[in-house]
Design a protein around this motif. Sequence first.
Motif, PDB file in Angstrom:
ATOM      1  N   ASN A 178       0.838  -1.193   0.000  1.00 11.73           N
ATOM      2  CA  ASN A 178       0.000   0.000   0.000  1.00 11.73           C
ATOM      3  C   ASN A 178       0.873   1.243   0.000  1.00 11.73           C
ATOM      4  O   ASN A 178       2.094   1.172  -0.101  1.00 11.73           O
ATOM      5  CB  ASN A 178      -0.952  -0.029   1.198  1.00 11.73           C
ATOM      6  CG  ASN A 178      -0.213   0.120   2.511  1.00 11.73           C
ATOM      7  OD1 ASN A 178       0.988   0.348   2.540  1.00 11.73           O
ATOM      8  ND2 ASN A 178      -0.951  -0.004   3.602  1.00 11.73           N
ATOM      9  N   ALA A 179       0.229   2.424   0.117  1.00  9.34           N
ATOM     10  CA  ALA A 179       0.961   3.677  -0.012  1.00  9.34           C
ATOM     11  C   ALA A 179       1.988   3.853   1.095  1.00  9.34           C
ATOM     12  O   ALA A 179       2.940   4.611   0.950  1.00  9.34           O
ATOM     13  CB  ALA A 179      -0.023   4.846  -0.005  1.00  9.34           C
ATOM     14  N   SER A 180       1.811   3.150   2.214  1.00  2.98           N
ATOM     15  CA  SER A 180       2.764   3.254   3.311  1.00  2.98           C
ATOM     16  C   SER A 180       3.833   2.176   3.255  1.00  2.98           C
ATOM     17  O   SER A 180       4.641   2.046   4.172  1.00  2.98           O
ATOM     18  CB  SER A 180       2.015   3.155   4.653  1.00  2.98           C
ATOM     19  OG  SER A 180       1.029   4.159   4.728  1.00  2.98           O
ATOM     20  N   VAL A 189     -11.469 -11.143   6.382  1.00  4.12           N
ATOM     21  CA  VAL A 189     -11.983  -9.780   6.511  1.00  4.12           C
ATOM     22  C   VAL A 189     -10.896  -8.798   6.086  1.00  4.12           C
ATOM     23  O   VAL A 189      -9.719  -8.957   6.415  1.00  4.12           O
ATOM     24  CB  VAL A 189     -12.424  -9.517   7.966  1.00  4.12           C
ATOM     25  CG1 VAL A 189     -12.712  -8.042   8.193  1.00  4.12           C
ATOM     26  CG2 VAL A 189     -13.654 -10.363   8.297  1.00  4.12           C
ATOM     27  N   THR A 190     -11.273  -7.798   5.346  1.00  2.92           N
ATOM     28  CA  THR A 190     -10.316  -6.840   4.796  1.00  2.92           C
ATOM     29  C   THR A 190      -9.893  -5.843   5.862  1.00  2.92           C
ATOM     30  O   THR A 190     -10.738  -5.193   6.498  1.00  2.92           O
ATOM     31  CB  THR A 190     -10.945  -6.075   3.617  1.00  2.92           C
ATOM     32  OG1 THR A 190     -11.379  -7.020   2.624  1.00  2.92           O
ATOM     33  CG2 THR A 190      -9.952  -5.108   2.997  1.00  2.92           C
ATOM     34  N   GLU A 191      -8.581  -5.724   6.077  1.00  2.07           N
ATOM     35  CA  GLU A 191      -8.036  -4.720   6.982  1.00  2.07           C
ATOM     36  C   GLU A 191      -7.747  -3.439   6.211  1.00  2.07           C
ATOM     37  O   GLU A 191      -7.613  -3.436   4.984  1.00  2.07           O
ATOM     38  CB  GLU A 191      -6.751  -5.244   7.635  1.00  2.07           C
ATOM     39  CG  GLU A 191      -6.969  -6.489   8.481  1.00  2.07           C
ATOM     40  CD  GLU A 191      -5.668  -7.018   9.065  1.00  2.07           C
ATOM     41  OE1 GLU A 191      -4.600  -6.432   8.748  1.00  2.07           O
ATOM     42  OE2 GLU A 191      -5.723  -7.993   9.823  1.00  2.07           O
ATOM     43  N   GLU A 192      -7.620  -2.333   6.937  1.00  2.00           N
ATOM     44  CA  GLU A 192      -7.441  -1.040   6.280  1.00  2.00           C
ATOM     45  C   GLU A 192      -6.157  -0.992   5.458  1.00  2.00           C
ATOM     46  O   GLU A 192      -6.136  -0.445   4.350  1.00  2.00           O
ATOM     47  CB  GLU A 192      -7.439   0.092   7.314  1.00  2.00           C
ATOM     48  CG  GLU A 192      -7.428   1.470   6.666  1.00  2.00           C
ATOM     49  CD  GLU A 192      -7.728   2.581   7.661  1.00  2.00           C
ATOM     50  OE1 GLU A 192      -7.606   3.763   7.284  1.00  2.00           O
ATOM     51  OE2 GLU A 192      -8.067   2.266   8.814  1.00  2.00           O
ATOM     52  N   ALA A 193      -5.070  -1.591   5.984  1.00  2.00           N
ATOM     53  CA  ALA A 193      -3.811  -1.588   5.232  1.00  2.00           C
ATOM     54  C   ALA A 193      -3.963  -2.340   3.915  1.00  2.00           C
ATOM     55  O   ALA A 193      -3.450  -1.916   2.877  1.00  2.00           O
ATOM     56  CB  ALA A 193      -2.700  -2.206   6.080  1.00  2.00           C
ATOM     57  N   VAL A 194      -4.682  -3.456   3.958  1.00  3.36           N
ATOM     58  CA  VAL A 194      -4.909  -4.242   2.742  1.00  3.36           C
ATOM     59  C   VAL A 194      -5.776  -3.448   1.770  1.00  3.36           C
ATOM     60  O   VAL A 194      -5.508  -3.405   0.557  1.00  3.36           O
ATOM     61  CB  VAL A 194      -5.579  -5.591   3.088  1.00  3.36           C
ATOM     62  CG1 VAL A 194      -5.936  -6.349   1.822  1.00  3.36           C
ATOM     63  CG2 VAL A 194      -4.652  -6.431   3.961  1.00  3.36           C
ATOM     64  N   VAL A 232      -6.279  -0.058  -3.242  1.00  2.00           N
ATOM     65  CA  VAL A 232      -6.543   1.262  -3.827  1.00  2.00           C
ATOM     66  C   VAL A 232      -5.329   1.759  -4.592  1.00  2.00           C
ATOM     67  O   VAL A 232      -5.446   2.331  -5.684  1.00  2.00           O
ATOM     68  CB  VAL A 232      -6.951   2.257  -2.724  1.00  2.00           C
ATOM     69  CG1 VAL A 232      -6.962   3.692  -3.260  1.00  2.00           C
ATOM     70  CG2 VAL A 232      -8.322   1.901  -2.155  1.00  2.00           C
ATOM     71  N   SER A 233      -4.131   1.525  -4.035  1.00  2.00           N
ATOM     72  CA  SER A 233      -2.912   2.022  -4.679  1.00  2.00           C
ATOM     73  C   SER A 233      -2.612   1.307  -5.989  1.00  2.00           C
ATOM     74  O   SER A 233      -1.813   1.792  -6.791  1.00  2.00           O
ATOM     75  CB  SER A 233      -1.714   1.880  -3.729  1.00  2.00           C
ATOM     76  OG  SER A 233      -1.368   0.521  -3.553  1.00  2.00           O
ATOM     77  N   ASN A 285     -15.871   2.967  -7.995  1.00  2.00           N
ATOM     78  CA  ASN A 285     -16.456   3.927  -7.054  1.00  2.00           C
ATOM     79  C   ASN A 285     -15.926   3.602  -5.666  1.00  2.00           C
ATOM     80  O   ASN A 285     -16.077   2.475  -5.179  1.00  2.00           O
ATOM     81  CB  ASN A 285     -17.979   3.872  -7.060  1.00  2.00           C
ATOM     82  CG  ASN A 285     -18.581   4.861  -6.081  1.00  2.00           C
ATOM     83  OD1 ASN A 285     -18.866   4.540  -4.925  1.00  2.00           O
ATOM     84  ND2 ASN A 285     -18.749   6.099  -6.523  1.00  2.00           N
ATOM     85  N   ILE A 286     -15.259   4.583  -5.048  1.00  2.00           N
ATOM     86  CA  ILE A 286     -14.708   4.419  -3.703  1.00  2.00           C
ATOM     87  C   ILE A 286     -15.423   5.406  -2.792  1.00  2.00           C
ATOM     88  O   ILE A 286     -15.634   6.567  -3.164  1.00  2.00           O
ATOM     89  CB  ILE A 286     -13.184   4.663  -3.684  1.00  2.00           C
ATOM     90  CG1 ILE A 286     -12.504   3.855  -4.792  1.00  2.00           C
ATOM     91  CG2 ILE A 286     -12.594   4.289  -2.333  1.00  2.00           C
ATOM     92  CD1 ILE A 286     -11.011   4.090  -4.903  1.00  2.00           C
TER      93      ILE A 286
END
Length: 407
Positions: A47-49, A97-102, A107-108, A139-140
């Motif tokens: 991801n972006a981080s 379950v999808t975590e925010e980092a994933v 998205v990236s 759509n996000i």
Amino acid sequence: MTESQRPPASPKAPPPPPRRPATAPPPIAKQATGPLGHRAAPPPPTNASGIKVGSGLTLEKLIREAFDKGFSDVHLGVGEPPRFRNRGEIEKTEYPVTEEAVFYSWVSEILKPDEVQQFKQTLDFDGAAQYDFARVRINIFDSLRGPAMVLRLIPVKILTIDQLGLPMVLRDICHYHKGLVLVTGPTGSGKSTTLAAMIDYINDEMPRNIITIEDPIEFVHQSRRALIKQREVGLHTLKFGAALRASLREDPDIILVGEMRDQETVNTALKAAQTGHLVLGTLHTNSAVKTVERILNLYEPEQQAPVRVAIAESLVAVVAQGLCRTTDGKRAAFHDIMINTDAIRDYILRGKLDEVEALIPKCTFDGMCTMNQSLYALYEAGRITEETALEMSPKQNEMAQMLRGRI
């Protein structure tokens, strides 16, 4: 130990590579872009981080799985496992379950860094991405559980009117030189697919100049016999209305409007239809007659009389569409089609839309039909069950009588 305190390296050994500071982010791979400037190739699954996706499940893999299984949408969100839409129904997967980092790693893959920042500021994002096997509408949005996105799969290959099993009257509609053609229906009813098939037919048969204004571009057309220029709001033009007005000065024969969303769009579309252009557009209505009512209701009562005259003079046809599951596990379209004949035009001018609704089922020789007639034809052909015909019917009592042979 600092760099100055390190012992000298052996003269035969190559110098060690420079060390990256621990706080520096990993380099971002340069992204390939598709033919319309959209992201085409996904980066490595970080991801972006710089957080790696532990499962190795990339967004491209999810989209590829949906494509291979014939699913239409991918639903992803923080706090929820990925889900697919399978022929109209949401289907749960066995993924974790999808975590925010994933989520942000996914998205990236499809958004540029400035687009990610745009989403974080506005909490909404609309766009599209291009893969070699499919195009994806994006759509996000933010929600109670966290950010989420829906990806609509759009086939790279455009199916023809015959392959989709659409009514042959749609071919006749394509041959009009001017006027307004509306393809309507709820979200996910196949409006864009039908319009793409009509544009593809024109592209094969007629030397026309076609301008499309979409938000975003879904089906990508290559000019063949026709010349096709596709414009996306936010990418190739800043404002929808400005692009539509400008299209009148771009020597068009046909203008495709993504959605008739407001008075300004309707006014410009009617003007274009009255001045010698064929205008194709969409609306979110469930029947042909309600489409005329919806357009009129965009105006104040004192403004409706001249608009009614403009609609009666410029309208070519309204094709209201829905999708239903077939007995072989696929989906088929059913239609409510109104062709603007002299009789229909007269009723519209007089504001007698109830008479229009009663006339449509009697004019099958003009290519018109009601949704019940269309559903009954699918039932007679063995493509749908009696239960499906009743479930999808807008007038279930009438449908029940048709199924019993009373009509």
